[in-house]
Write a protein that holds these residues in place. Structure first.
Motif, mmCIF file in Angstrom:
data_model
loop_
_atom_site.group_PDB
_atom_site.id
_atom_site.type_symbol
_atom_site.label_atom_id
_atom_site.label_comp_id
_atom_site.label_asym_id
_atom_site.label_seq_id
_atom_site.Cartn_x
_atom_site.Cartn_y
_atom_site.Cartn_z
ATOM 1 N N ASP A 60 55.305 31.361 41.224
ATOM 2 C CA ASP A 60 56.535 31.926 40.662
ATOM 3 C C ASP A 60 56.635 31.756 39.147
ATOM 4 N N ARG A 61 55.660 31.115 38.530
ATOM 5 C CA ARG A 61 55.718 30.884 37.092
ATOM 6 C C ARG A 61 55.723 32.211 36.333
ATOM 7 N N PRO A 62 56.636 32.418 35.387
ATOM 8 C CA PRO A 62 56.616 33.655 34.603
ATOM 9 C C PRO A 62 55.418 33.681 33.654
ATOM 10 N N ILE A 63 54.728 34.805 33.633
ATOM 11 C CA ILE A 63 53.552 34.976 32.773
ATOM 12 C C ILE A 63 53.842 36.075 31.760
ATOM 13 N N ARG A 64 53.711 35.748 30.490
ATOM 14 C CA ARG A 64 53.867 36.739 29.416
ATOM 15 C C ARG A 64 52.700 36.669 28.441
ATOM 16 N N THR A 65 52.376 35.478 27.943
ATOM 17 C CA THR A 65 51.254 35.339 27.013
ATOM 18 C C THR A 65 50.004 34.933 27.790
ATOM 19 N N ALA B 108 52.018 37.866 40.924
ATOM 20 C CA ALA B 108 51.876 39.279 40.601
ATOM 21 C C ALA B 108 50.802 39.478 39.538
ATOM 22 N N PHE B 109 50.704 38.543 38.605
ATOM 23 C CA PHE B 109 49.686 38.670 37.565
ATOM 24 C C PHE B 109 48.283 38.566 38.164
ATOM 25 N N VAL C 277 50.289 23.373 30.831
ATOM 26 C CA VAL C 277 48.945 23.922 30.635
ATOM 27 C C VAL C 277 48.939 25.327 31.225
ATOM 28 N N PRO C 278 48.057 26.192 30.744
ATOM 29 C CA PRO C 278 47.991 27.548 31.298
ATOM 30 C C PRO C 278 47.565 27.544 32.762
ATOM 31 N N ALA C 279 48.180 28.419 33.547
ATOM 32 C CA ALA C 279 47.657 28.707 34.873
ATOM 33 C C ALA C 279 46.296 29.383 34.705
ATOM 34 N N LEU C 280 45.453 29.285 35.717
ATOM 35 C CA LEU C 280 44.089 29.797 35.618
ATOM 36 C C LEU C 280 43.864 30.959 36.574
ATOM 37 N N VAL C 281 43.138 31.963 36.084
ATOM 38 C CA VAL C 281 42.703 33.070 36.932
ATOM 39 C C VAL C 281 41.192 33.175 36.787
ATOM 40 N N GLY C 282 40.496 33.015 37.905
ATOM 41 C CA GLY C 282 39.040 33.063 37.906
ATOM 42 C C GLY C 282 38.529 34.383 38.458
ATOM 43 N N VAL C 283 37.536 34.943 37.779
ATOM 44 C CA VAL C 283 36.884 36.176 38.218
ATOM 45 C C VAL C 283 35.377 35.964 38.113
ATOM 46 N N THR C 284 34.604 36.910 38.597
ATOM 47 C CA THR C 284 33.153 36.764 38.470
ATOM 48 C C THR C 284 32.713 37.177 37.067
ATOM 49 N N HIS C 285 31.569 36.676 36.674
ATOM 50 C CA HIS C 285 31.043 36.933 35.329
ATOM 51 C C HIS C 285 30.864 38.434 35.095
ATOM 52 N N TRP C 286 30.233 39.105 36.032
ATOM 53 C CA TRP C 286 29.981 40.534 35.886
ATOM 54 C C TRP C 286 31.285 41.314 35.766
ATOM 55 N N ALA C 287 32.262 41.026 36.630
ATOM 56 C CA ALA C 287 33.522 41.773 36.605
ATOM 57 C C ALA C 287 34.260 41.585 35.293
ATOM 58 N N SER C 288 34.205 40.376 34.731
ATOM 59 C CA SER C 288 34.940 40.110 33.491
ATOM 60 C C SER C 288 34.362 40.870 32.305
ATOM 61 N N GLU C 289 33.085 41.205 32.365
ATOM 62 C CA GLU C 289 32.438 41.864 31.232
ATOM 63 C C GLU C 289 32.207 43.356 31.456
ATOM 64 N N VAL D 61 49.471 29.439 25.806
ATOM 65 C CA VAL D 61 49.611 30.634 26.646
ATOM 66 C C VAL D 61 50.059 30.251 28.044
ATOM 67 N N ASP D 62 50.545 31.245 28.761
ATOM 68 C CA ASP D 62 51.005 31.009 30.132
ATOM 69 C C ASP D 62 49.866 31.041 31.143
ATOM 70 N N ALA D 63 48.836 31.826 30.861
ATOM 71 C CA ALA D 63 47.716 31.947 31.799
ATOM 72 C C ALA D 63 46.428 32.199 31.022
#
Length: 273
Positions: free
Chosen positions: A175-180, A152-153, A223-235, A200-202
């Motif tokens: 299914d890992r809970p993400i809060r931090t 969901a995150f 270790v934190p789960a990872l979420v990858g986005v494009t450079h432009w979108a992140s900024e 952190v969780d992610a």
């Protein structure tokens, strides 16, 4: 009295002090006359043909960009080169260019605060604080109001940021809970260790490379789960933040660029593995 280029620069320098920029960076006024009046400003991530076109179409007298146009040392800007042609076009069109890069990354609030805000995080502290102990530095650590599954995150991140062809991708237990959550606008895999140490969780960032990401996930212990986005979108969320800085400084019409300058524009049909 109408606002001038220097008036807008003063507001941006107060929000994003240049002393926060990395030594290798190139921030400040790239072209244009500080004394020229400004009625309309365009804020964007990348000073490229698409955003220069947009500025000219809008009748803007100033572009405020996150990324520098001339980051590496140059000995000339002839009009038969890609960047030189942009400089010539801006000057001929009466458009100044100002860049706030790593100083905007490190400022409080800065690029990663805007990213955290877009994701619904309450910011607690920098991910990699400056040595002076102030609330400045690269990245931010924040918390969600309520934990949610990692799947969901990842959907949350995808819904919060502008759409790109590569989209948003995650690595971790769905299914890992993400809060931090740690976030770093722009290329952030050099801060994987800092995110792990923070517990952190992610971790959300751009330009995640195969080997650093894989080695991170193979570590023993949590270790934190990872979420990858494009450079432009992140900024891109920073553009709205910078626009508000300019609006508060005076009677200037400010536009946030609506043109995606992410270089990736074609995606093959694929499936989740």
């Amino acid at each position: 009295m109408p606002a001038t280029v220097s008036d807008v620069i003063a507001a941006l320098d107060a929000a994003y002090p240049r002393e926060l920029a990395e030594s290798w960076d190139a921030v400040g006024l790239v072209c244009g006359d500080p004394g020229e009046p400004v009625e309309r400003v365009l804020v964007c991530v990348d000073p490229v043909t698409a955003t220069v076109d947009e500025a000219v179409e809008l009748g803007a007298q100033l572009i405020v960009a996150h990324h520098p146009l001339l980051l590496r040392g140059v000995h000339g800007v002839p009009a038969d080169t890609s960047k030189g042609s942009l400089v010539h076009r801006m000057i001929r069109s009466g458009v100044a260019l100002f860049c706030a890069h790593t100083n905007a990354d490190a400022a409080n609030p800065g690029v990663s605060d805007a990213l955290a805000g877009a994701l619904g995080l309450t910011v607690r502290r920098p991910l990699a604080p400056h040595a002076d102990g102030a609330e400045t530095g690269i990245g931010r650590i924040g918390v969600l109001a309520e934990p949610e599954p990692f799947s969901a995150f990842v959907e949350r991140v995808g819904a919060a940021l502008p759409a790109t062809s590569p989209g948003v991708y995650g690595a971790g237990d769905p299914d890992r809970p993400i809060r931090t959550v740690a976030v770093s606008g722009g290329a952030g895999d050099s801060y994987l260790a800092a995110a792990t140490e923070a517990g952190v969780d992610a971790y959300v960032t751009a330009d995640l490379r195969h080997h650093p990401a894989g080695e991170h996930l193979e570590q023993r212990g949590p270790v934190p789960a990872l979420v990858g986005v494009t450079h432009w979108a992140s900024e891109w969320p920073w553009c709205g933040q910078a626009a508000e800085v300019i609006r508060r400084a005076g009677t200037v019409e400010v536009h946030v660029s609506t043109r995606c300058t992410d270089p990736w524009n074609v995606r093959a049909n694929g499936s989740t593995t």
